[in-house]
Write an enzyme that holds these catalytic residues in place. Structure first.
Site, PDB file in Angstrom:
ATOM      1  CE  LYS A 128      -8.191  -2.719   5.411  1.00 19.30           C
ATOM      2  NZ  LYS A 128      -8.171  -3.834   4.456  1.00 19.30           N
ATOM      3  CD1 TRP A 146      -2.241  -2.177   1.762  1.00 24.07           C
ATOM      4  CD2 TRP A 146      -2.975  -1.162  -0.091  1.00 24.07           C
ATOM      5  NE1 TRP A 146      -3.259  -2.938   1.242  1.00 24.07           N
ATOM      6  CE2 TRP A 146      -3.731  -2.338   0.107  1.00 24.07           C
ATOM      7  CE3 TRP A 146      -3.260  -0.364  -1.197  1.00 24.07           C
ATOM      8  CZ2 TRP A 146      -4.750  -2.731  -0.765  1.00 24.07           C
ATOM      9  CZ3 TRP A 146      -4.270  -0.749  -2.074  1.00 24.07           C
ATOM     10  CH2 TRP A 146      -5.007  -1.920  -1.843  1.00 24.07           C
ATOM     11  CG  ASP A 150      -3.103   4.100   4.938  1.00 25.88           C
ATOM     12  OD1 ASP A 150      -3.884   3.723   5.828  1.00 25.88           O
ATOM     13  OD2 ASP A 150      -3.268   3.822   3.742  1.00 25.88           O
TER      14      ASP A 150
END
Length: 363
Positions: free
Chosen positions: A199, A102, A175
């Site tokens: 999440k 990511w 992030d």
């Protein structure tokens, strides 16, 4: 319906208590005669939900008063664009500390469209043949506007919160989509923290940005208004119709976290769950964790079978027993057990029991 243990990386398993309250409100919210997904974002009822959600988040994470909290659409990938659009001047540069899939995606988004992304490849194979992180490579380049890091790489099973780089006066943008609310954090160490709800906080469809107020108001002229932090801040995250259901679910989850004792209690639980799972894998010669103990994620346990010809059988048998979502990300393959906040210790015990049984039968 039989009980399943949901190990998917996202959308995530949600607490039973939260799901039950949402079920009650889905058809009739607070005796309004309307379901929670039907009430207007401009109504007094939803305004109260929004206000309480932000207040609880600030309380749980001890967010300083000089930080804005924005409830946004667009997901993590939307923020890969929003970060440079809000922070990076034309022809500017930013440092990207790449530790997995990511952070690499975020760097690519910036480099291809918005400015110079200076990529610091920080992962390597150590002497034990495991993936590790070289934190000495997380250095700020003179002239950089910000530095970016993905604190928990969901795909790779790497977490770096305990070894944050010192970026000095250059804001560190993080992030934290997959490990937010799983442990206490010092928000003041970051210029901004972004995370998707899917999440540990709620359903997919919404991203929250916690951003220091001096970093708001620098967006490029062509930054879409729905990604402009200043616009969102001015309109209380309601410049357009927000994803009201996701916002509501975040509120319920924040209430649930507070009722347990906050993120401190969740950290205790998450340490216990991760220790149980990793201890079994490390003690086995049938399963392998290729992630160094120094940087293993508490919430995304990535592992492989030594004999990968058994992968399909492993997935089929685990699913038949109600252990779902264990197949690894397509980028890496193998297995991945995501044991987020809502996963109780009983679910991890069930997984370990299956790991033992499968090993005994196929070793």
């Amino acid at each position: 319906m039989s009980k399943v243990w949901n190990f998917y990386a996202g959308p995530c398993m949600l607490p039973d208590e939260v799901m039950e309250e949402a079920q009650r409100d889905f058809r009739d919210f607070q005796n309004t005669g309307m379901g929670v997904v039907e009430i207007s974002h401009r109504s007094a009822e939803f305004s109260e939900i929004a206000s309480k959600a932000e207040s609880l988040l600030r309380e749980l994470l001890h967010i300083p008063t000089n930080y804005r909290v924005l409830f946004e659409q667009g997901g993590g990938r939307g923020q890969f664009a929003a970060i440079p659009l809000n922070l990076l001047p034309e022809n500017g540069q930013a440092d990207y500390f790449v530790t997995g899939h990511w952070s690499n995606c975020a760097a690519k988004e910036c480099a291809e469209k918005y400015g110079k992304a200076i990529i610091h490849e920080c992962t390597y194979l150590n002497s034990d043949g495991q993936y590790d992180v070289d934190f000495s490579k997380m250095t700020v380049t003179p002239g950089s506007t910000y530095a970016y890091i993905c604190i928990n790489e969901t795909v790779n099973g790497i977490e770096t919160l305990e070894n944050l780089p010192d970026t000095g006066n250059v804001p560190l943008i993080a992030d934290m989509s997959s490990n937010i609310m799983t442990r206490p954090i010092d928000v003041s160490k970051f210029g901004a923290i972004i995370f998707g709800l899917q999440k540990n906080v709620g359903p997919s469809g919404m991203t929250i940005t916690i951003v220091r107020e001096d970093l708001v108001g620098h967006a490029r002229k062509y930054c879409p208004s729905v990604l402009d932090w200043a616009v969102l801040d001015k309109y209380g995250s309601m410049f357009n119709t927000p994803c009201t259901f996701a916002w509501y679910m975040a509120y319920l989850n924040f209430k649930w976290i507070k009722s347990l004792g906050g993120v401190e209690e969740l950290e205790r639980r998450n340490i216990e769950k991760a220790k149980m799972l990793y201890n079994y894998i490390d003690g086995s010669d049938f399963y392998v964790s290729k992630i160094s103990k120094n940087v293993r994620s508490r919430v995304n346990c990535v592992f492989t079978l030594k004999d990968e010809t058994l992968n399909n059988e492993f997935i089929a048998q685990s699913k038949a027993l109600g252990l779902v979502g264990l197949k690894g990300h397509k980028v890496l393959g193998g297995m991945r057990a995501s044991i987020y906040n809502a996963m109780p210790i009983e679910g991890v015990k069930a997984l370990v029991d299956f790991l033992k049984d499968f090993e005994q039968r196929y070793k």
